[in-house]
Motif scaffolding. Structure first.
Motif, PDB file in Angstrom:
ATOM      1  N   PHE A  93      11.382  11.305  13.593  1.00  0.00           N
ATOM      2  CA  PHE A  93      11.687   9.947  13.145  1.00  0.00           C
ATOM      3  C   PHE A  93      10.471   9.027  13.272  1.00  0.00           C
ATOM      4  O   PHE A  93      10.592   7.804  13.216  1.00  0.00           O
ATOM      5  N   SER A  94       9.291   9.618  13.453  1.00  0.00           N
ATOM      6  CA  SER A  94       8.110   8.823  13.806  1.00  0.00           C
ATOM      7  C   SER A  94       7.657   7.873  12.702  1.00  0.00           C
ATOM      8  O   SER A  94       6.972   6.882  12.984  1.00  0.00           O
ATOM      9  N   ASN A  95       8.024   8.152  11.445  1.00  0.00           N
ATOM     10  CA  ASN A  95       7.557   7.300  10.341  1.00  0.00           C
ATOM     11  C   ASN A  95       8.485   6.125  10.040  1.00  0.00           C
ATOM     12  O   ASN A  95       8.255   5.375   9.091  1.00  0.00           O
ATOM     13  N   ILE A  96       9.513   5.956  10.841  1.00  0.00           N
ATOM     14  CA  ILE A  96      10.478   4.887  10.584  1.00  0.00           C
ATOM     15  C   ILE A  96       9.795   3.517  10.605  1.00  0.00           C
ATOM     16  O   ILE A  96      10.257   2.562   9.948  1.00  0.00           O
ATOM     17  N   GLY A  97       8.665   3.411  11.317  1.00  0.00           N
ATOM     18  CA  GLY A  97       7.969   2.134  11.436  1.00  0.00           C
ATOM     19  C   GLY A  97       7.499   1.568  10.104  1.00  0.00           C
ATOM     20  O   GLY A  97       7.368   0.342   9.965  1.00  0.00           O
ATOM     21  N   ILE A  98       7.242   2.423   9.117  1.00  0.00           N
ATOM     22  CA  ILE A  98       6.744   1.905   7.839  1.00  0.00           C
ATOM     23  C   ILE A  98       7.824   1.107   7.095  1.00  0.00           C
ATOM     24  O   ILE A  98       7.527   0.387   6.149  1.00  0.00           O
ATOM     25  N   LEU A  99       9.081   1.225   7.566  1.00  0.00           N
ATOM     26  CA  LEU A  99      10.184   0.505   6.921  1.00  0.00           C
ATOM     27  C   LEU A  99      10.495  -0.820   7.612  1.00  0.00           C
ATOM     28  O   LEU A  99      11.458  -1.496   7.244  1.00  0.00           O
ATOM     29  N   LYS A 100       9.705  -1.185   8.599  1.00  0.00           N
ATOM     30  CA  LYS A 100       9.988  -2.406   9.359  1.00  0.00           C
ATOM     31  C   LYS A 100      10.161  -3.643   8.479  1.00  0.00           C
ATOM     32  O   LYS A 100      11.047  -4.470   8.741  1.00  0.00           O
ATOM     33  N   PRO A 101       9.363  -3.806   7.411  1.00  0.00           N
ATOM     34  CA  PRO A 101       9.573  -4.992   6.557  1.00  0.00           C
ATOM     35  C   PRO A 101      10.945  -5.028   5.877  1.00  0.00           C
ATOM     36  O   PRO A 101      11.361  -6.077   5.384  1.00  0.00           O
ATOM     37  N   LEU A 102      11.634  -3.893   5.859  1.00  0.00           N
ATOM     38  CA  LEU A 102      12.936  -3.825   5.188  1.00  0.00           C
ATOM     39  C   LEU A 102      14.101  -3.798   6.166  1.00  0.00           C
ATOM     40  O   LEU A 102      15.225  -3.443   5.795  1.00  0.00           O
TER      41      LEU A 102
ATOM     42  N   TYR B 258      11.709   7.908  -2.661  1.00  0.00           N
ATOM     43  CA  TYR B 258      10.945   8.243  -1.457  1.00  0.00           C
ATOM     44  C   TYR B 258       9.942   7.127  -1.220  1.00  0.00           C
ATOM     45  O   TYR B 258       9.698   6.284  -2.096  1.00  0.00           O
ATOM     46  N   ILE B 259       9.374   7.102  -0.027  1.00  0.00           N
ATOM     47  CA  ILE B 259       8.349   6.102   0.300  1.00  0.00           C
ATOM     48  C   ILE B 259       7.184   6.820   0.955  1.00  0.00           C
ATOM     49  O   ILE B 259       7.375   7.627   1.878  1.00  0.00           O
ATOM     50  N   GLN B 260       5.980   6.546   0.466  1.00  0.00           N
ATOM     51  CA  GLN B 260       4.767   7.107   1.085  1.00  0.00           C
ATOM     52  C   GLN B 260       3.651   6.078   1.034  1.00  0.00           C
ATOM     53  O   GLN B 260       3.372   5.504  -0.013  1.00  0.00           O
ATOM     54  N   THR B 261       3.030   5.847   2.175  1.00  0.00           N
ATOM     55  CA  THR B 261       1.907   4.910   2.232  1.00  0.00           C
ATOM     56  C   THR B 261       0.630   5.631   1.830  1.00  0.00           C
ATOM     57  O   THR B 261       0.565   6.859   1.765  1.00  0.00           O
ATOM     58  N   TYR B 262      -0.422   4.833   1.582  1.00  0.00           N
ATOM     59  CA  TYR B 262      -1.724   5.421   1.270  1.00  0.00           C
ATOM     60  C   TYR B 262      -2.269   6.228   2.445  1.00  0.00           C
ATOM     61  O   TYR B 262      -3.133   7.079   2.283  1.00  0.00           O
ATOM     62  N   GLU B 263      -1.753   5.947   3.642  1.00  0.00           N
ATOM     63  CA  GLU B 263      -2.177   6.696   4.832  1.00  0.00           C
ATOM     64  C   GLU B 263      -1.355   7.979   4.998  1.00  0.00           C
ATOM     65  O   GLU B 263      -1.435   8.647   6.028  1.00  0.00           O
ATOM     66  N   LYS B 264      -0.530   8.313   3.990  1.00  0.00           N
ATOM     67  CA  LYS B 264       0.280   9.536   3.954  1.00  0.00           C
ATOM     68  C   LYS B 264       1.424   9.553   4.960  1.00  0.00           C
ATOM     69  O   LYS B 264       1.955  10.617   5.297  1.00  0.00           O
ATOM     70  N   LYS B 265       1.833   8.364   5.446  1.00  0.00           N
ATOM     71  CA  LYS B 265       3.055   8.290   6.226  1.00  0.00           C
ATOM     72  C   LYS B 265       4.220   8.194   5.241  1.00  0.00           C
ATOM     73  O   LYS B 265       4.190   7.366   4.329  1.00  0.00           O
TER      74      LYS B 265
ATOM     75  N   ARG C 245       0.811  -1.214   0.000  1.00  0.00           N
ATOM     76  CA  ARG C 245       0.000   0.000   0.000  1.00  0.00           C
ATOM     77  C   ARG C 245       0.848   1.269   0.000  1.00  0.00           C
ATOM     78  O   ARG C 245       0.693   2.143   0.853  1.00  0.00           O
ATOM     79  N   THR C 246       1.762   1.353  -0.929  1.00  0.00           N
ATOM     80  CA  THR C 246       2.560   2.567  -1.082  1.00  0.00           C
ATOM     81  C   THR C 246       2.211   3.251  -2.392  1.00  0.00           C
ATOM     82  O   THR C 246       1.825   2.605  -3.370  1.00  0.00           O
ATOM     83  N   THR C 247       2.346   4.560  -2.426  1.00  0.00           N
ATOM     84  CA  THR C 247       1.994   5.346  -3.601  1.00  0.00           C
ATOM     85  C   THR C 247       2.924   5.019  -4.762  1.00  0.00           C
ATOM     86  O   THR C 247       4.065   4.608  -4.564  1.00  0.00           O
ATOM     87  N   LYS C 248       2.450   5.242  -5.982  1.00  0.00           N
ATOM     88  CA  LYS C 248       3.228   4.928  -7.179  1.00  0.00           C
ATOM     89  C   LYS C 248       3.580   6.171  -7.996  1.00  0.00           C
ATOM     90  O   LYS C 248       4.273   6.065  -9.003  1.00  0.00           O
ATOM     91  N   LEU C 249       3.101   7.347  -7.579  1.00  0.00           N
ATOM     92  CA  LEU C 249       3.343   8.569  -8.345  1.00  0.00           C
ATOM     93  C   LEU C 249       4.702   9.169  -8.008  1.00  0.00           C
ATOM     94  O   LEU C 249       5.148   9.118  -6.853  1.00  0.00           O
ATOM     95  N   PRO C 250       5.384   9.783  -8.986  1.00  0.00           N
ATOM     96  CA  PRO C 250       6.651  10.456  -8.698  1.00  0.00           C
ATOM     97  C   PRO C 250       6.416  11.816  -8.041  1.00  0.00           C
ATOM     98  O   PRO C 250       5.321  12.388  -8.148  1.00  0.00           O
ATOM     99  N   LYS C 251       7.430  12.299  -7.355  1.00  0.00           N
ATOM    100  CA  LYS C 251       7.410  13.661  -6.817  1.00  0.00           C
ATOM    101  C   LYS C 251       8.336  14.521  -7.669  1.00  0.00           C
ATOM    102  O   LYS C 251       9.330  14.043  -8.202  1.00  0.00           O
ATOM    103  N   VAL C 252       8.014  15.806  -7.790  1.00  0.00           N
ATOM    104  CA  VAL C 252       8.773  16.690  -8.669  1.00  0.00           C
ATOM    105  C   VAL C 252       9.596  17.684  -7.854  1.00  0.00           C
ATOM    106  O   VAL C 252       9.152  18.155  -6.799  1.00  0.00           O
ATOM    107  N   TYR C 253      10.798  17.969  -8.349  1.00  0.00           N
ATOM    108  CA  TYR C 253      11.699  18.930  -7.711  1.00  0.00           C
ATOM    109  C   TYR C 253      12.380  19.776  -8.782  1.00  0.00           C
ATOM    110  O   TYR C 253      12.580  19.328  -9.908  1.00  0.00           O
ATOM    111  N   PHE C 254      12.751  20.991  -8.411  1.00  0.00           N
ATOM    112  CA  PHE C 254      13.566  21.846  -9.257  1.00  0.00           C
ATOM    113  C   PHE C 254      15.026  21.694  -8.825  1.00  0.00           C
ATOM    114  O   PHE C 254      15.313  21.671  -7.631  1.00  0.00           O
TER     115      PHE C 254
END
Length: 409
Positions: free
Chosen positions: A369-378, A333-340, A273-282
């Motif tokens: 560092f609160s979102n580090i939990g989403i990387l637990k599988p890795l 980058y990594i972002q879940t559908y829950e926006k973490k 359940r992670t997003t698939k869209l790219p993010k844009v930067y200048f």
């Protein structure tokens, strides 16, 4: 040497490349200093003849009679803005095949696609291609290059004098083009206004006929407001009052011109359940700030876009560090559908993943560092986690949790 010349970290790489290939191609946006750098180092290496296809008469001649055009100049030869006459590639191939000498031709260009097409068709085994971007902060401040990997010993070696958040955001607004970092400083607003006009001319002359340039400028402004965010092309088109196909074309133009870049989501079967869209930067935050009409550091700091622009600045600096070391960065980058979200993930050459959080905060907190939990599988692939922020010094908050000041990059 010109006292206003910034010593570029690519110098060593380019000097080595000239001695290893018949044709060297340097690709980068307008006004990032490609010609200045090459003239600086090549004046000490060999007596290069220089010609620019920015001159309309020269360009017309190169297009209409490429063989005669090349015969006019002795080698070694440097040709600026080669994408304006892509038919030259075939003839350059013919000439370089006659001799075994290295460094016969040096070509520069600001549009990646036509150059890469020319290389694919004619010069695929005869050239080296080097990317170049605007100044990194370490080049502006005359520090050594740093392709960022969270190694505490290497990070500690970057220690330098503290600067305030106001100074950091002033640097963000100023941007990284050589011209705006010279002393005395020109008017930044008028520099970027002129820069946009130059980009428009390149587009209308060489890539696509845009009848309504004001619509393209409006598109640029909408895109700048999306810095550090996911790009939904349909929504982008809607906000810019253009159709989806036009938005896709214009976005591809900006990618081709190396003005913007994508950060793609990290893909792994273990992450659900992670997003698939790219993010844009200048690449240049000065341009993004101009398009968003920010000219004051304090106003930017307190704005709703401050975090996104700060993130853009950090990631572009990291990206440049890799480019300047002639390395290809594996940045995600990594972002879940829950926006973490984890703002940045660097994949090392050994496959280790380094999570990076990027916040404008001056004082680091555990919550960063609160979102580090989403990387637990890795977990078996993870290196230390780093917070890049406006702190004044390097800190180890916990084992494998580092705080790194952004101005040390």
């Amino acid at each position: 040497m010109d006292t206003l010349y910034f010593k570029r970290h690519l110098e060593t790489v380019l000097k080595q490349c000239v001695k290893q290939t018949k044709v060297l191609i340097v690709i980068g946006p307008r006004q990032v200093g490609k010609t200045t750098l090459l003239k600086e180092i090549l004046s000490k290496e060999a007596d290069y003849t220089y010609v620019s296809l920015d001159d309309d008469d020269v360009k017309k001649q190169a297009i209409s009679d490429p063989k005669f055009f090349l015969n006019q100049f002795k080698t070694p030869l440097m040709i600026d803005e080669i994408q304006k006459a892509p038919n030259l590639f075939e003839y350059i191939k013919f000439y370089v095949d006659k001799k075994d000498e290295y460094g016969q031709y040096i070509l520069t260009g600001s549009e990646a696609f036509p150059i890469m097409q020319g290389v694919k068709d004619s010069l695929s085994t005869r050239c080296l291609i080097v990317d170049m971007q605007s100044l990194s902060y370490s080049e502006i401040t005359n520090k050594t290059n740093f392709h960022f990997i969270p190694d505490k010993f290497k990070m500690i070696e970057r220690k330098c004098d503290a600067i305030t958040p106001y100074e950091i955001f002033t640097n963000i607004i100023k941007g990284s083009m050589p011209e705006v970092n010279k002393n005395p400083l020109p008017n930044i607003y008028f520099f970027y206004k002129t820069y946009c006009q130059t980009v428009f001319k390149d587009i209308t002359d060489d890539i696509i006929k845009i009848k309504d340039l004001w619509k393209f400028l409006a598109f640029l402004k909408v895109l700048a407001s999306l810095v550090g965010q996911e790009v939904n092309v349909s929504l982008l088109a809607q906000n810019a009052s253009i159709d989806r196909k036009t938005a896709e074309n214009w976005l591809n133009i900006l990618l081709t011109l190396n003005i913007v870049f994508f950060l793609h989501p990290y893909s792994n079967n273990l992450l659900k359940r992670t997003t698939k869209l790219p993010k844009v930067y200048f690449f240049d935050t000065g341009l993004a700030c101009y398009l968003m009409e920010y000219q004051n550091a304090e106003i930017l700091w307190n704005s709703e876009y401050a975090g996104h622009i700060f993130e853009c600045y950090a990631i572009s600096e990291i990206y440049k560090g890799y480019i300047n070391a002639a390395k290809h960065p594996s940045l995600y980058y990594i972002q879940t559908y829950e926006k973490k979200e984890i703002d940045l993930v660097i994949e090392g050459e050994d496959g280790v993943l380094y999570p990076i959080e990027i916040k404008k905060a001056v004082t680091p907190r555990d919550k960063h560092f609160s979102n580090i939990g989403i990387l637990k599988p890795l977990n078996n692939k993870l290196g230390p986690m780093t917070l890049i922020c406006c702190a004044t010094d390097f800190t180890i908050l916990k084992p494998n949790m580092f705080v790194f000041p952004i101005h040390w990059l």
